[in-house]
Design an enzyme around this catalytic site. Structure first.
Site, PDB file in Angstrom:
ATOM      1  N   LYS A  84       0.805  -1.222   0.000  1.00 26.70           N
ATOM      2  CA  LYS A  84       0.000   0.000   0.000  1.00 26.70           C
ATOM      3  C   LYS A  84       0.846   1.285   0.000  1.00 26.70           C
ATOM      4  CE  LYS A  84      -4.412  -1.622   0.885  1.00 26.70           C
ATOM      5  NZ  LYS A  84      -4.293  -2.946   1.501  1.00 26.70           N
ATOM      6  N   GLU A 106      -9.801   7.081   3.424  1.00 31.56           N
ATOM      7  CA  GLU A 106     -10.735   6.254   4.173  1.00 31.56           C
ATOM      8  C   GLU A 106     -10.070   4.899   4.308  1.00 31.56           C
ATOM      9  OE1 GLU A 106     -10.728   3.956   1.257  1.00 31.56           O
ATOM     10  OE2 GLU A 106     -11.305   5.948   0.615  1.00 31.56           O
ATOM     11  N   SER A 370       1.617  -9.949  -1.028  1.00 34.91           N
ATOM     12  CA  SER A 370       1.252  -8.530  -0.907  1.00 34.91           C
ATOM     13  C   SER A 370       1.547  -7.935   0.471  1.00 34.91           C
ATOM     14  CB  SER A 370      -0.219  -8.329  -1.252  1.00 34.91           C
ATOM     15  OG  SER A 370      -1.047  -9.161  -0.457  1.00 34.91           O
TER      16      SER A 370
HETATM   17  C1  LIG Z   1      -5.192  -4.035   1.220  1.00 40.08           C
HETATM   18  C2  LIG Z   1      -4.484  -5.295   0.986  1.00 40.08           C
HETATM   19  C3  LIG Z   1      -4.848  -6.175  -0.077  1.00 40.08           C
HETATM   20  C4  LIG Z   1      -6.017  -5.921  -0.958  1.00 40.08           C
HETATM   21  O1  LIG Z   1      -5.959  -4.772  -1.775  1.00 40.08           O
HETATM   22  P1  LIG Z   1      -5.661  -4.830  -3.320  1.00 40.08           P
HETATM   23  O2  LIG Z   1      -5.996  -3.459  -3.778  1.00 40.08           O
HETATM   24  O3  LIG Z   1      -6.566  -5.868  -3.930  1.00 40.08           O
HETATM   25  O4  LIG Z   1      -4.239  -5.173  -3.501  1.00 40.08           O
HETATM   26  C5  LIG Z   1      -4.098  -7.306  -0.263  1.00 40.08           C
HETATM   27  N1  LIG Z   1      -3.053  -7.616   0.545  1.00 40.08           N
HETATM   28  C6  LIG Z   1      -2.687  -6.815   1.559  1.00 40.08           C
HETATM   29  C7  LIG Z   1      -1.525  -7.216   2.401  1.00 40.08           C
HETATM   30  C8  LIG Z   1      -3.390  -5.636   1.824  1.00 40.08           C
HETATM   31  O5  LIG Z   1      -3.014  -4.851   2.841  1.00 40.08           O
END
Ligand SMILES: *Cc1c(COP(=O)(O)O)cnc(C)c1O
Length: 389
Positions: A84, A106, A370
């Site tokens: 993020k 938000e 992610s």
């Molecule tokens: C917020 C988040 C997601 C989901 O958001 P995307 O916009 O689909 O990437 C996935 N993995 C993590 C670790 C997150 O914090």
């Protein structure tokens, strides 16, 4: 810039918001092509966010699954433990360049709010974060983090008191204060230019991964796998490979089943919400349903319009993984590699556990990890304790 991906996307917003989005698009085009903006952003991504993130060959996971080679793109090692920050730094820097003094965001699970608040601290902008009061209570630690970074957190008591309602309040604030404020959206959703802009800021994931896998293997991967909430880490990984012969698999949250999930592409229908045409979980009257997933970050009843387009065109495949399978993925990666994945990313790992054994040993699967899973430890421990009763 094109506001559409096939027929999806667009700007379905109140009249008053149109000139604001128009200005944002113009500023984005101007600044993103400015080498000075790019070098300032590169420096922040390198020295503050800790990029580039490694591409790790998961040897033990690969051996355990007994099929394709599995590589992990380590977004869990980026600052604050997820991808993020890539988007938050990009948008907050853009806002600063536009002369804005104040950032609106938000957040549901709190991850996007934390990344945005951190970027605001580093770039010296005021930060206001809207959060459903339900989420505020559930994600107390992230509220503390945001406050520590100097952000003001505003609890939202309307509707279901979760993300969807916080988005409505943030939009209201944006319309009222657009001359001084920029609204940082956290995924590839919302009206144009957000889905394109956020995708561009997150494409650093795929651009780095592409170079890293070429260095390592001398060729492109066969499959890309990523979890899909709004879809930003997935698009960020996929986008630099769209023109290549690489299969792309997006993994949604199947939750606990048909009536309780966040699988907007697999189980939703076309509709308009938060300014764009895409797939949403809704009833026959178009009332948006409540999303559910074991991972708060996948818990959104919609998905970015570019994914909707890739689904319809067949360029990417979308599958879904249940809460239980994700929990197995969480444990599998921890056990085999000593890496605790975010519960969101554990959905992608669970899909790899299904996919890799069906492939050749020479095949390459590249998965976006992610985020890191420390934030999910307590929940997992609680679920484990309950299942032992
Ligand atoms: C917020 C988040 C997601 C989901 O958001 P995307 O916009 O689909 O990437 C996935 N993995 C993590 C670790 C997150 O914090």
């Amino acid at each position: 810039m094109n506001a559409y991906f096939g027929k999806f996307g667009g700007q379905f917003v109140p009249e008053t918001l149109m000139p604001i989005l128009h200005d944002l698009e113009a500023a984005y085009i101007e600044h993103s092509q400015d080498p000075e903006f790019q070098s300032e952003l590169d420096l922040l991504l390198t020295d503050l966010a800790g990029r580039q993130t490694p591409l790790y060959f998961a040897k033990r996971l690969t051996e355990h699954l007994g099929g394709a080679k599995v590589y992990l793109k380590r977004e869990d090692l980026a600052h604050l433990g997820a991808h993020k920050i890539n988007n938050a730094l990009g948008q907050v820097l853009l806002a600063k360049r536009m002369g804005k003094k104040r950032i609106i965001a938000e957040t549901g699970a709190g991850q996007h709010g934390v990344a945005t608040a951190a970027a605001c601290a580093a770039l010296e902008l005021d930060c206001v974060v809207y959060m459903g009061s339900e989420d505020k209570a559930r994600q107390h630690l992230n509220v503390l983090r945001m406050e520590l970074f100097g952000a003001e957190i505003i609890g939202v008591d309307s509707g279901s008191r979760t993300l969807k309602d916080a988005i409505n309040e943030a939009l209201r604030d944006y319309i009222t204060n657009c001359t001084t404020s920029h609204y940082v959206i956290g995924s590839v959703v919302g009206p144009h230019p957000y889905p394109t802009m956020v995708r561009d800021f997150q494409s650093i994931i795929g651009n780095e991964a592409r170079e890293q896998v070429m260095d390592r293997e001398g060729r492109l991967p066969d499959h890309l796998v990523a979890c899909v909430g709004g879809g930003s880490n997935a698009i960020g990984l996929f986008h630099p490979f769209v023109e290549d012969e690489v299969r792309m698999v997006g993994v949604e949250a199947a939750g606990t089943g048909l009536t309780s999930n966040s699988a907007s592409l697999s189980l939703g229908t076309e509709g308009v919400l938060h300014g764009n045409l895409s797939y949403f979980l809704q009833d026959e009257q178009g009332q948006i349903s409540k999303a559910h997933s074991i991972s708060a970050g996948l818990d959104y009843p919609g998905v970015g319009p570019e994914h909707a387009h890739y689904k319809d065109s067949g360029r990417a495949e979308y599958v879904s993984v249940s809460d239980e399978e994700a929990l197995d993925g969480f444990k599998l990666l921890s056990r085999t590699e000593g890496i605790i994945p975010a519960m969101e990313s554990a959905h992608a790992i669970a899909q790899v556990a299904k996919l890799a054994p069906t492939l050749d040993k020479d095949d390459i699967v590249l998965v976006c990890l992610s985020g890191r899973g420390d934030k999910d430890m307590e929940m997992v421990a609680r679920l484990e304790a309950e299942s032992c009763l």
